[in-house]
Design an enzyme around this catalytic site. Structure first.
Site, PDB file in Angstrom:
ATOM      1  N   HIS A   8      -1.878  -5.472   1.528  1.00 49.67           N
ATOM      2  CA  HIS A   8      -3.366  -6.015   1.089  1.00 49.67           C
ATOM      3  C   HIS A   8      -2.807  -7.425   0.493  1.00 49.67           C
ATOM      4  O   HIS A   8      -1.946  -7.647  -0.062  1.00 49.67           O
ATOM      5  CB  HIS A   8      -4.062  -5.294  -0.011  1.00 49.67           C
ATOM      6  CG  HIS A   8      -5.058  -6.360  -0.612  1.00 49.67           C
ATOM      7  ND1 HIS A   8      -6.382  -6.361  -0.092  1.00 49.67           N
ATOM      8  CD2 HIS A   8      -5.123  -6.973  -1.565  1.00 49.67           C
ATOM      9  CE1 HIS A   8      -6.990  -7.088  -0.796  1.00 49.67           C
ATOM     10  NE2 HIS A   8      -6.389  -7.503  -1.829  1.00 49.67           N
ATOM     11  N   TYR A  19     -12.568  -2.306  -3.927  1.00 52.80           N
ATOM     12  CA  TYR A  19     -13.264  -2.550  -2.682  1.00 52.80           C
ATOM     13  C   TYR A  19     -14.574  -2.171  -2.694  1.00 52.80           C
ATOM     14  O   TYR A  19     -15.104  -1.329  -2.024  1.00 52.80           O
ATOM     15  CB  TYR A  19     -12.541  -1.399  -1.939  1.00 52.80           C
ATOM     16  CG  TYR A  19     -11.370  -1.520  -1.220  1.00 52.80           C
ATOM     17  CD1 TYR A  19     -10.964  -2.671  -0.420  1.00 52.80           C
ATOM     18  CD2 TYR A  19     -10.161  -0.684  -1.222  1.00 52.80           C
ATOM     19  CE1 TYR A  19      -9.768  -3.020   0.240  1.00 52.80           C
ATOM     20  CE2 TYR A  19      -8.901  -0.903  -0.594  1.00 52.80           C
ATOM     21  CZ  TYR A  19      -8.641  -2.106   0.117  1.00 52.80           C
ATOM     22  OH  TYR A  19      -7.345  -2.361   0.537  1.00 52.80           O
ATOM     23  N   ASN A  71      -2.264  -0.122   7.413  1.00 50.44           N
ATOM     24  CA  ASN A  71      -1.932  -1.230   7.685  1.00 50.44           C
ATOM     25  C   ASN A  71      -1.079  -2.147   6.500  1.00 50.44           C
ATOM     26  O   ASN A  71      -0.800  -3.339   6.480  1.00 50.44           O
ATOM     27  CB  ASN A  71      -2.878  -2.278   8.001  1.00 50.44           C
ATOM     28  CG  ASN A  71      -3.987  -2.667   6.817  1.00 50.44           C
ATOM     29  OD1 ASN A  71      -3.789  -2.162   5.777  1.00 50.44           O
ATOM     30  ND2 ASN A  71      -5.161  -3.381   7.354  1.00 50.44           N
ATOM     31  N   GLU A 126      -9.169 -10.350  -8.507  1.00 45.97           N
ATOM     32  CA  GLU A 126      -8.287  -9.368  -8.109  1.00 45.97           C
ATOM     33  C   GLU A 126      -7.025  -9.130  -9.169  1.00 45.97           C
ATOM     34  O   GLU A 126      -6.477  -8.160  -9.697  1.00 45.97           O
ATOM     35  CB  GLU A 126      -7.586  -9.224  -6.745  1.00 45.97           C
ATOM     36  CG  GLU A 126      -8.802  -9.026  -5.753  1.00 45.97           C
ATOM     37  CD  GLU A 126      -8.367  -8.885  -4.368  1.00 45.97           C
ATOM     38  OE1 GLU A 126      -9.209  -8.507  -3.478  1.00 45.97           O
ATOM     39  OE2 GLU A 126      -7.197  -9.370  -3.938  1.00 45.97           O
ATOM     40  N   LYS A 156       0.808  -1.205   0.085  1.00 43.46           N
ATOM     41  CA  LYS A 156       0.100  -0.123  -0.085  1.00 43.46           C
ATOM     42  C   LYS A 156       0.669   1.252  -0.035  1.00 43.46           C
ATOM     43  O   LYS A 156       2.030   1.308   0.363  1.00 43.46           O
ATOM     44  CB  LYS A 156      -0.891   0.166   1.217  1.00 43.46           C
ATOM     45  CG  LYS A 156      -2.032  -1.247   1.118  1.00 43.46           C
ATOM     46  CD  LYS A 156      -2.926  -0.969   2.225  1.00 43.46           C
ATOM     47  CE  LYS A 156      -4.157  -2.429   2.249  1.00 43.46           C
ATOM     48  NZ  LYS A 156      -5.086  -2.118   3.342  1.00 43.46           N
TER      49      LYS A 156
END
Ligand code: TYD
Length: 125
Positions: A106, A43, A103, A117, A3
């Site tokens: 992913h 998402y 965080n 994905e 990320k």
């Protein structure tokens, strides 16, 4: 996918290294800033969280395809819990992050999700 916060913090090499050292094989990689349209598709059910969309679109990400036995299950173990406060030391989130909203990584949660994905993030444009 690494990320934007992890890219900014210079953690790309460390994260890739962990997957390589474990024995998984890197078979595709892309470095780019995702559009809001792509993030909304990714998402789908969470895209109504503006903070998440803003964070994920705040800079370039490294999207990758890793191959190997039980890669989805092992990858999720290596990443640690979604909330870094619950992620064990030794996991990527446990070692390098503090809060759910930052965080750093992913990972697909099932093979079926991974296939979707990969098709989305590695689509020919
Ligand atoms: P989720 O798919 O539940 O977790 P994971 O990334 O471990 O598969 O959530 C997707 C992302 O949404 C998560 O990595 C960070 C963000 N998120 C929040 O910002 N706040 C929250 O309360 C949750 C559950 C997720």
């Amino acid at each position: 996918m690494i990320k934007p916060d992890a890219v900014q913090r210079g953690l790309v090499g460390e994260i890739i290294k962990r997957f390589e050292m474990k024995g998984f094989k890197l078979i595709a990689m892309k470095f780019f800033r995702p559009t809001q349209e792509l993030l909304q598709q990714h998402y789908a059910e969470r895209s109504f969280f503006p903070a998440l969309m803003e964070y994920m679109g705040s800079g370039p990400v490294v999207s990758m395809v890793w191959e190997g036995l039980n890669i989805v299950r092992s990858g999720r173990q290596m990443m640690g819990a979604t909330n870094p406060a619950n992620a064990l030391p030794g996991t990527i989130r446990g070692d390098f992050s503090i809060q759910t909203g930052r965080n750093i990584i992913h990972g697909s949660d099932a093979v079926e999700t991974a296939n979707k994905e990969i098709a989305l993030w590695f689509a020919e444009t």
